[in-house]
Design an enzyme around this catalytic site. Structure first.
Site, short mmCIF file in Angstrom:
data_model
loop_
_atom_site.label_atom_id
_atom_site.label_comp_id
_atom_site.label_asym_id
_atom_site.label_seq_id
_atom_site.Cartn_x
_atom_site.Cartn_y
_atom_site.Cartn_z
N SER A 145 42.58 9.38 6.74
CA SER A 145 42.68 9.51 5.29
C SER A 145 43.52 10.72 4.91
O SER A 145 43.18 11.86 5.20
CB SER A 145 41.29 9.63 4.67
OG SER A 145 41.43 9.88 3.30
N MET B 101 31.77 1.59 1.33
CA MET B 101 31.71 3.04 1.11
C MET B 101 30.44 3.58 1.75
O MET B 101 29.32 3.20 1.39
CB MET B 101 31.71 3.36 -0.40
CG MET B 101 33.01 3.06 -1.12
SD MET B 101 34.49 3.73 -0.35
CE MET B 101 34.14 5.48 -0.29
N HIS C 106 43.53 2.72 -1.34
CA HIS C 106 42.17 2.55 -1.86
C HIS C 106 42.14 3.08 -3.29
O HIS C 106 42.21 4.29 -3.51
CB HIS C 106 41.22 3.34 -0.93
CG HIS C 106 39.80 3.37 -1.38
ND1 HIS C 106 38.88 4.25 -0.84
CD2 HIS C 106 39.11 2.63 -2.29
CE1 HIS C 106 37.69 4.07 -1.41
NE2 HIS C 106 37.81 3.11 -2.30
N GLY D 11 34.09 6.97 4.81
CA GLY D 11 33.32 8.16 4.44
C GLY D 11 32.38 8.62 5.54
O GLY D 11 31.54 7.87 6.01
N GLY D 12 32.58 9.85 5.96
CA GLY D 12 31.65 10.46 6.93
C GLY D 12 31.69 9.86 8.33
O GLY D 12 30.75 10.06 9.11
N GLY E 277 38.78 11.09 7.50
CA GLY E 277 39.54 12.17 6.88
C GLY E 277 39.22 13.49 7.53
O GLY E 277 39.95 13.99 8.40
N GLY F 253 34.90 9.76 -4.03
CA GLY F 253 35.38 10.86 -4.86
C GLY F 253 35.81 12.09 -4.07
O GLY F 253 36.66 12.84 -4.52
N PHE F 254 35.24 12.27 -2.90
CA PHE F 254 35.52 13.48 -2.13
C PHE F 254 35.51 13.19 -0.63
O PHE F 254 34.77 12.33 -0.17
CB PHE F 254 34.46 14.56 -2.43
CG PHE F 254 34.35 14.87 -3.89
CD1 PHE F 254 35.20 15.80 -4.49
CD2 PHE F 254 33.42 14.20 -4.69
CE1 PHE F 254 35.12 16.05 -5.85
CE2 PHE F 254 33.34 14.46 -6.06
CZ PHE F 254 34.19 15.39 -6.64
N GLY F 255 36.32 13.95 0.09
CA GLY F 255 36.28 13.89 1.55
C GLY F 255 35.16 14.81 2.06
O GLY F 255 34.58 15.59 1.31
N GLY F 256 34.87 14.67 3.33
CA GLY F 256 33.95 15.60 3.99
C GLY F 256 32.49 15.49 3.61
O GLY F 256 31.73 16.45 3.77
C1 DX5 Z 1 36.16 9.12 -0.39
C2 DX5 Z 1 37.43 8.49 0.11
C3 DX5 Z 1 37.56 8.57 1.58
C4 DX5 Z 1 37.64 9.96 2.14
C5 DX5 Z 1 36.97 9.92 3.47
O1 DX5 Z 1 36.04 8.89 -1.74
O2 DX5 Z 1 37.50 7.13 -0.25
O3 DX5 Z 1 38.66 7.79 2.06
O4 DX5 Z 1 38.94 10.47 2.27
O5 DX5 Z 1 36.91 11.21 3.94
P1 DX5 Z 1 35.92 11.66 5.08
O6 DX5 Z 1 36.27 10.90 6.31
O7 DX5 Z 1 36.21 13.14 5.18
O8 DX5 Z 1 34.51 11.38 4.63
ZN ZN Z 2 39.02 5.82 0.77
#
Ligand code: DX5
Ligand code: ZN
Length: 215
Positions: free
Chosen positions: A8, A137, A66, A176-177, A197, A142-145
């Site tokens: 990601s 999901m 996405h 995600g995760g 990501g 909304g956020f990575g990590g």
């Molecule tokens: C979250 C995104 C994901 C995100 C995943 O809203 O859709 O694609 O980048 O990131 P990680 O792998 O860090 O959870």
């Molecule tokens: Zn995504």
């Protein structure tokens, strides 16, 4: 076929995006996962068309885009023009999901639907045969990590079951995760695309991490 790894770009270094794109090009990764956020459907804003176009210019692998945006029908053509190969919309953001999926395919892209953690797999029963990809999901978008939600496993198992009854060939993507602790169980449960990501970009050696996730 071995599973697909889609790093990601949300976790890349935006000041060195070409460098990170080249890293993915030379790695064992299969796709680029590109997260578009509108600050409405999700409480964050990521980036838009100029950035997708810039990635496309250097990427040698498909762009898996996405859309975490409300009313995505407004922008399907624009994402096609920016270089999307696979375009995924959210179940929760589409009033006429069937129409949206047909429109994505008519533009020559593969069509995906993402479901939030609270949305049961069964809601996709009547659209499943039309889909190229289902994005599960495994965090709230909304956020990575963020931390992986364990209920994802039972959802993937449900989707695997539904795929066999509907004869669907859709990819099951987990977003995600994803990390080295859960990726194997996800594949064994029925997933065949893993987005990663933070796990990739915070690793000391991202190319090696991609290779480890591919094993
Ligand atoms: C979250 C995104 C994901 C995100 C995943 O809203 O859709 O694609 O980048 O990131 P990680 O792998 O860090 O959870
Ligand atoms: Zn995504």
């Amino acid at each position: 076929m071995s599973h697909i790894i889609a790093p990601s770009i949300l976790s890349a270094d935006f000041a060195n995006i070409q460098r990170d794109v080249e890293m993915i090009n030379k790695s064992e990764a299969d796709w680029f996962h590109i997260d578009i956020m509108d600050g409405m459907f999700v409480p964050n804003i990521s980036f838009g068309f100029p950035v997708v176009k810039a990635i496309k210019k250097h990427a040698t692998k498909p762009l898996d885009v996405h859309l975490m945006i409300n009313d995505p029908d407004r922008y399907l053509q624009a994402f096609k023009d920016a270089g999307a190969d696979i375009l995924t919309v959210h179940f929760e953001a589409c009033t006429h999901l069937h129409r949206t999926i047909q429109a994505i395919k008519a533009l020559g892209m593969k069509a995906g639907v993402a479901i939030n953690p609270h949305t049961p797999a069964i809601f996709l029963t009547d659209i499943m045969s039309e889909l190229d990809l289902i994005c599960v999901m495994s965090v709230n978008p909304g956020f990575g990590g963020q931390k992986f939600i364990d209920n994802t496993f039972s959802k993937v198992a449900d989707l695997r079951e539904m795929k066999s009854t509907t004869k669907s060939k859709a990819y099951i993507e987990i977003d995600g995760g994803v990390d080295l602790n859960n990726y194997r169980k996800l594949i064994d449960t029925g997933a065949n695309v893993l987005v990663a990501g933070n796990t990739v970009f915070s690793a000391p050696d991202p190319v090696k991490m991609i290779s480890d996730l591919k094993k």
